[in-house]
Design a protein around this motif. Structure first.
Motif, PDB file in Angstrom:
ATOM      1  N   LYS A 280       0.822  -1.229   0.000  1.00 16.72           N
ATOM      2  CA  LYS A 280       0.000   0.000   0.000  1.00 16.72           C
ATOM      3  C   LYS A 280       0.852   1.273   0.000  1.00 16.72           C
ATOM      4  O   LYS A 280       0.321   2.362  -0.113  1.00 16.72           O
ATOM      5  CB  LYS A 280      -0.910   0.019   1.243  1.00 16.72           C
ATOM      6  CG  LYS A 280      -1.739  -1.258   1.475  1.00 16.72           C
ATOM      7  CD  LYS A 280      -2.822  -1.431   0.426  1.00 16.72           C
ATOM      8  CE  LYS A 280      -3.839  -2.488   0.812  1.00 16.72           C
ATOM      9  NZ  LYS A 280      -3.338  -3.860   0.741  1.00 16.72           N
ATOM     10  N   ASN A 281       2.175   1.138   0.182  1.00 23.72           N
ATOM     11  CA  ASN A 281       3.043   2.325   0.242  1.00 23.72           C
ATOM     12  C   ASN A 281       4.189   2.215  -0.762  1.00 23.72           C
ATOM     13  O   ASN A 281       5.324   2.556  -0.464  1.00 23.72           O
ATOM     14  CB  ASN A 281       3.605   2.513   1.651  1.00 23.72           C
ATOM     15  CG  ASN A 281       2.578   3.097   2.597  1.00 23.72           C
ATOM     16  OD1 ASN A 281       1.740   2.362   3.090  1.00 23.72           O
ATOM     17  ND2 ASN A 281       2.623   4.397   2.838  1.00 23.72           N
ATOM     18  N   LEU A 282       3.878   1.755  -1.952  1.00 22.86           N
ATOM     19  CA  LEU A 282       4.924   1.516  -2.959  1.00 22.86           C
ATOM     20  C   LEU A 282       5.184   2.738  -3.839  1.00 22.86           C
ATOM     21  O   LEU A 282       6.093   2.720  -4.667  1.00 22.86           O
ATOM     22  CB  LEU A 282       4.549   0.319  -3.844  1.00 22.86           C
ATOM     23  CG  LEU A 282       4.368  -1.019  -3.104  1.00 22.86           C
ATOM     24  CD1 LEU A 282       3.975  -2.119  -4.076  1.00 22.86           C
ATOM     25  CD2 LEU A 282       5.648  -1.391  -2.363  1.00 22.86           C
ATOM     26  N   HIS A 283       4.369   3.795  -3.691  1.00 22.40           N
ATOM     27  CA  HIS A 283       4.473   4.928  -4.629  1.00 22.40           C
ATOM     28  C   HIS A 283       4.698   6.258  -3.918  1.00 22.40           C
ATOM     29  O   HIS A 283       4.338   7.317  -4.442  1.00 22.40           O
ATOM     30  CB  HIS A 283       3.209   4.993  -5.498  1.00 22.40           C
ATOM     31  CG  HIS A 283       3.077   3.823  -6.412  1.00 22.40           C
ATOM     32  ND1 HIS A 283       3.825   3.687  -7.562  1.00 22.40           N
ATOM     33  CD2 HIS A 283       2.310   2.715  -6.314  1.00 22.40           C
ATOM     34  CE1 HIS A 283       3.509   2.540  -8.155  1.00 22.40           C
ATOM     35  NE2 HIS A 283       2.600   1.931  -7.412  1.00 22.40           N
ATOM     36  N   GLU A 284       5.328   6.235  -2.747  1.00 22.65           N
ATOM     37  CA  GLU A 284       5.565   7.492  -2.029  1.00 22.65           C
ATOM     38  C   GLU A 284       6.470   8.429  -2.827  1.00 22.65           C
ATOM     39  O   GLU A 284       6.253   9.647  -2.847  1.00 22.65           O
ATOM     40  CB  GLU A 284       6.181   7.187  -0.657  1.00 22.65           C
ATOM     41  CG  GLU A 284       5.189   6.538   0.278  1.00 22.65           C
ATOM     42  CD  GLU A 284       5.821   5.919   1.514  1.00 22.65           C
ATOM     43  OE1 GLU A 284       5.065   5.508   2.394  1.00 22.65           O
ATOM     44  OE2 GLU A 284       7.063   5.859   1.597  1.00 22.65           O
ATOM     45  N   ASP A 285       7.462   7.870  -3.474  1.00 20.60           N
ATOM     46  CA  ASP A 285       8.366   8.691  -4.291  1.00 20.60           C
ATOM     47  C   ASP A 285       7.608   9.348  -5.441  1.00 20.60           C
ATOM     48  O   ASP A 285       7.799  10.539  -5.739  1.00 20.60           O
ATOM     49  CB  ASP A 285       9.505   7.809  -4.823  1.00 20.60           C
ATOM     50  CG  ASP A 285      10.633   8.643  -5.429  1.00 20.60           C
ATOM     51  OD1 ASP A 285      10.658   9.867  -5.197  1.00 20.60           O
ATOM     52  OD2 ASP A 285      11.487   8.065  -6.123  1.00 20.60           O
ATOM     53  N   ASP A 286       6.712   8.581  -6.077  1.00 18.60           N
ATOM     54  CA  ASP A 286       5.891   9.136  -7.164  1.00 18.60           C
ATOM     55  C   ASP A 286       4.969  10.236  -6.637  1.00 18.60           C
ATOM     56  O   ASP A 286       4.818  11.294  -7.261  1.00 18.60           O
ATOM     57  CB  ASP A 286       5.045   8.025  -7.812  1.00 18.60           C
ATOM     58  CG  ASP A 286       5.909   6.933  -8.417  1.00 18.60           C
ATOM     59  OD1 ASP A 286       6.875   7.267  -9.122  1.00 18.60           O
ATOM     60  OD2 ASP A 286       5.631   5.740  -8.180  1.00 18.60           O
ATOM     61  N   PHE A 287       4.351   9.964  -5.497  1.00 19.22           N
ATOM     62  CA  PHE A 287       3.471  10.977  -4.892  1.00 19.22           C
ATOM     63  C   PHE A 287       4.243  12.259  -4.585  1.00 19.22           C
ATOM     64  O   PHE A 287       3.756  13.365  -4.810  1.00 19.22           O
ATOM     65  CB  PHE A 287       2.836  10.441  -3.602  1.00 19.22           C
ATOM     66  CG  PHE A 287       1.598   9.614  -3.809  1.00 19.22           C
ATOM     67  CD1 PHE A 287       0.577  10.053  -4.637  1.00 19.22           C
ATOM     68  CD2 PHE A 287       1.433   8.402  -3.145  1.00 19.22           C
ATOM     69  CE1 PHE A 287      -0.587   9.311  -4.811  1.00 19.22           C
ATOM     70  CE2 PHE A 287       0.282   7.647  -3.310  1.00 19.22           C
ATOM     71  CZ  PHE A 287      -0.729   8.098  -4.146  1.00 19.22           C
ATOM     72  N   LEU A 288       5.463  12.100  -4.053  1.00 22.76           N
ATOM     73  CA  LEU A 288       6.282  13.267  -3.715  1.00 22.76           C
ATOM     74  C   LEU A 288       6.633  14.063  -4.970  1.00 22.76           C
ATOM     75  O   LEU A 288       6.528  15.302  -4.979  1.00 22.76           O
ATOM     76  CB  LEU A 288       7.555  12.827  -2.990  1.00 22.76           C
ATOM     77  CG  LEU A 288       8.556  13.937  -2.646  1.00 22.76           C
ATOM     78  CD1 LEU A 288       7.928  15.005  -1.768  1.00 22.76           C
ATOM     79  CD2 LEU A 288       9.800  13.360  -1.977  1.00 22.76           C
ATOM     80  N   ALA A 289       7.021  13.359  -6.033  1.00 21.49           N
ATOM     81  CA  ALA A 289       7.370  14.049  -7.290  1.00 21.49           C
ATOM     82  C   ALA A 289       6.174  14.842  -7.818  1.00 21.49           C
ATOM     83  O   ALA A 289       6.327  15.987  -8.280  1.00 21.49           O
ATOM     84  CB  ALA A 289       7.835  13.022  -8.327  1.00 21.49           C
TER      85      ALA A 289
END
Length: 515
Positions: free
Chosen positions: A302-311
């Protein structure tokens, strides 16, 4: 005081007779000698509670005597007395861990004060701490009946944390029990406050800084893009845990600002941490980034896209900065990053999510040895401190300081020791978390939960038609009627998060400058 045994070592001991008589009248026992060699022999033969040691003696010097005594009894307090104020003597003595340093001529009251400071230290601190808490207890009790804003709640919770750590240090069990009952009362009142006000926060009514506004409102205004900024998100770090690791960081960084902000509900990683990095509430993430967002019942991380969200958030905020994101979930990855950390020097922003504390809280449920080691909050804090002191994260912070990077430390949510069950019934697709549930046809005890029939009201996804959310209050955890006793026994006194408590919702964000 009659059993306090002092050794006084001075080549002019006869001149100190008035001081010795003064101490004997105060019921101290004083033995004397005139040189270091005799002092070392006496230490071998007799038990002393403290030593007064002249620095300037013929034969073995005071500093040499000090070193020899410490090699035989490292814990024996030694008060160095000297005519000289030369810095190197002071530094040598302090380096050898003296208890105090007095300059001749000394008067009897100086001697007495030094004795009290060193021998009565813990009793005096204990009495003062207990007395101060008793005074503050009444103020906290009054505040509890009147507190009515998110700022006041954050302030009150930090005061409770302060006293929890202070009382723990003096180990006064009676006072600790009184404080525990105050914390329980505070959480009962806090639950009512959240139930009444939480929904309004999303309509613009006096909202605190929340997970999804933290980056824009607190982190961005404090970025240093000249030297670079290190943002560390320690998963599942409560305020009390932050308070015990903070002194270690203060060797390298000075705190310039601290914000107590609120985790969104549910106080669970997939909601709160994604909200920090995306700058969005969960229902907005689901709508805008369906490829990145997963609901409770979906398969996969459920937390695999934190980097994408940040970008994406950086783009929306028009921040054209060079950034890197790291997630550390094991010791090997932490050591690798510590070894290569200097390669981040060109970054405007380096983000590290560090996952140990969350793993520790989950391990308490699954491993008997952790249940023993983290039996209560005091032990849980102690384990956190021990981990942090010896972790690669500490190495990383030291390197960041050497590079002149600014430091921001925060977390996504806290956790609470769940002590009592409350029954819940739902269909087979109900979510598995013990502190919140989402799904259809939920049946529950209304007084034990904050129930939200329409998740959109608090910007949460609707998993299917008619699904709602419920959040457990205080330190309760949800249990199914099936196999109830086994379930309760397994999960009672384990650390859980997702619900409504001060420990889970009121969390720190600290801004620090390198020393």
């Amino acid at each position: 005081m009659s059993n306090i045994n002092i050794l006084w070592v001075d080549d002019e001991i006869d001149l100190l007779k008035p001081h010795i008589i003064f101490l004997e009248k105060k019921n101290y026992t004083v033995s004397t000698c005139t040189n270091g060699a005799d002092a070392i022999d006496m230490i071998d033969e007799e038990q002393f509670d403290i030593v007064f040691l002249d620095e300037n003696m013929p034969g073995i010097s005071g500093l040499e005597t000090l070193t020899e005594i410490k090699s035989k009894n490292a814990n024996l307090p030694i008060i160095m007395i000297t005519k000289s104020e030369e810095e190197y003597i002071m530094e040598d003595a302090i380096g050898n861990k003296i208890a105090d340093y007095l300059i001749k001529p000394v008067n009897p009251n100086q001697i007495l004060l030094s004795l009290k400071k060193n021998l009565d230290h813990s009793r005096l601190i204990s009495e003062k701490t207990t007395s101060n808490y008793q005074q503050d207890f009444r103020k906290i009790a009054m505040d509890l009946s009147m507190v009515n804003s998110h700022d006041e709640w954050a302030e009150l919770y930090q005061k409770l944390v302060y006293w929890e750590i202070e009382l723990e240090n003096i180990n006064d069990q009676g006072m600790i029990e009184i404080l525990e009952s105050q914390k329980q009362e505070a959480n009962a009142q806090f639950f009512k406050f959240i139930k009444k006000n939480y929904e309004d926060w999303f309509q613009g009514y006096d909202s605190p800084v929340l997970s999804h506004t933290l980056f824009k409102d607190v982190i961005v205004p404090n970025l240093d893009t000249d030297k670079g900024t290190l943002l560390v998100v320690i998963d599942n770090l409560r305020f009390d845990q932050w308070r015990v690791i903070e002194p270690l960081i203060s060797d390298y960084y000075k705190k310039t600002k601290e914000t107590a902000f609120y985790s969104i509900l549910p106080t669970a990683t997939q909601y709160a941490r994604n909200a920090i990095f995306s700058g969005l509430m969960p229902s907005e993430m689901e709508k805008m980034y369906p490829n990145y967002w997963k609901n409770d019942t979906d398969e996969g991380g459920k937390n695999l896209h934190e980097d994408d969200f940040l970008a994406e958030q950086l783009k929306r905020l028009n921040l054209n900065i060079k950034h890197e994101y790291y997630k550390i979930t094991n010791l090997r990855a932490g050591k690798q990053l510590a070894d290569s950390y200097k390669s981040t020097k060109e970054n405007d922003l380096t983000v590290i999510v560090y996952n140990f504390v969350d793993m520790l809280s989950h391990a308490k449920t699954e491993m008997a040895v952790i249940k023993e080691l983290a039996d209560d909050d005091k032990a849980y804090r102690s384990l956190t401190l021990s981990w942090f002191k010896n972790s690669p994260l500490m190495d990383i912070l030291q390197k960041a300081q050497e590079m002149g990077q600014k430091l921001i430390i925060t977390t996504d949510h806290g956790t609470i020791n769940a002590t009592a069950p409350t029954k819940v019934i739902g269909d087979k697709n109900i979510s598995s978390n013990l502190r919140y549930k989402t799904g259809r046809s939920l049946s529950f005890n209304e007084k034990d939960v904050y129930a939200v029939q329409n998740p959109k009201d608090i910007f949460l996804p609707t998993i299917n038609m008619n699904s709602s959310f419920i959040f457990a209050k205080e330190d309760l955890f949800f249990a199914y009627p099936n196999n109830y006793n086994h379930f309760v026994k397994y999960y009672k006194n384990t650390y859980q998060h997702g619900g409504i408590s001060l420990e889970e919702m009121v969390i720190p964000c600290a801004i620090l400058e390198p020393k």
